[in-house]
Write a protein that holds these residues in place. Sequence first.
Motif, PDB file in Angstrom:
ATOM      1  N   LYS A  40       0.837  -1.220   0.000  1.00 37.78           N
ATOM      2  CA  LYS A  40       0.000   0.000   0.000  1.00 37.78           C
ATOM      3  C   LYS A  40       0.864   1.258   0.000  1.00 37.78           C
ATOM      4  N   GLN A  49      -9.407   0.366   4.708  1.00 37.77           N
ATOM      5  CA  GLN A  49     -10.293   0.167   3.544  1.00 37.77           C
ATOM      6  C   GLN A  49     -11.658  -0.243   4.104  1.00 37.77           C
ATOM      7  N   ASP A  51     -14.713  -0.753   3.008  1.00 36.69           N
ATOM      8  CA  ASP A  51     -15.543  -1.792   2.372  1.00 36.69           C
ATOM      9  C   ASP A  51     -14.990  -3.189   2.662  1.00 36.69           C
ATOM     10  N   ARG A  52     -13.675  -3.306   2.516  1.00 34.24           N
ATOM     11  CA  ARG A  52     -13.024  -4.605   2.790  1.00 34.24           C
ATOM     12  C   ARG A  52     -13.160  -4.947   4.282  1.00 34.24           C
ATOM     13  N   LYS A  54     -15.505  -4.099   6.334  1.00 35.07           N
ATOM     14  CA  LYS A  54     -16.894  -4.513   6.602  1.00 35.07           C
ATOM     15  C   LYS A  54     -17.109  -5.969   6.169  1.00 35.07           C
ATOM     16  N   GLN A  55     -16.527  -6.273   4.975  1.00 34.46           N
ATOM     17  CA  GLN A  55     -16.654  -7.632   4.427  1.00 34.46           C
ATOM     18  C   GLN A  55     -16.001  -8.662   5.388  1.00 34.46           C
ATOM     19  N   VAL A  56     -14.801  -8.307   5.896  1.00 35.42           N
ATOM     20  CA  VAL A  56     -14.104  -9.233   6.807  1.00 35.42           C
ATOM     21  C   VAL A  56     -14.873  -9.350   8.129  1.00 35.42           C
ATOM     22  N   HIS A  59     -17.570 -11.694   7.675  1.00 38.79           N
ATOM     23  CA  HIS A  59     -17.008 -13.048   7.616  1.00 38.79           C
ATOM     24  C   HIS A  59     -16.797 -13.580   9.044  1.00 38.79           C
ATOM     25  N   HIS A  82      -8.417  -5.695  13.701  1.00 38.98           N
ATOM     26  CA  HIS A  82      -8.330  -4.729  12.602  1.00 38.98           C
ATOM     27  C   HIS A  82      -7.495  -3.508  13.001  1.00 38.98           C
TER      28      HIS A  82
END
Length: 93
Positions: A40, A49, A51-52, A54-56, A59, A82
């Motif tokens: 990065k 990030q 969006d990522r 939130k996705q994790v 999960h 995180h």
Amino acid sequence: MDKRVEVLNECRALIDEVDQQLISCLAKRFQLSKAIGSIKRDADVRVHQPDRAKQVEEHYVNLGTSHGIQRNFAVDLFHLIHEESCRIQRVEE
Ligand SMILES: C=C(O[C@@H]1C=C(C(=O)O)C=C[C@H]1O)C(=O)O
């Protein structure tokens, strides 16, 4: 020895083993965060990030609930991990 004390000690030994695996898995995850941090930095991409993340988080919740783990705990755990993952990505070497 009282049978219950024996079982208690066996359970504690198993907890120690599982904790060792947990820490080892976390260390592997943080190594990956470090690698991502360096990519990065080179690519001038933001560490956080949303969006990522939130996705994790989802999960974690899905995996957690499928193993009988409370949603709130899965969310709190992900937030803690995180935060550390982002901190590690910001460390320059
Ligand atoms: C690891 C990354 O960086 C951050 C940390 C994440 C994580 O530790 O799961 C997810 C998203 C990002 O906010 C990534 O972008 O994949």
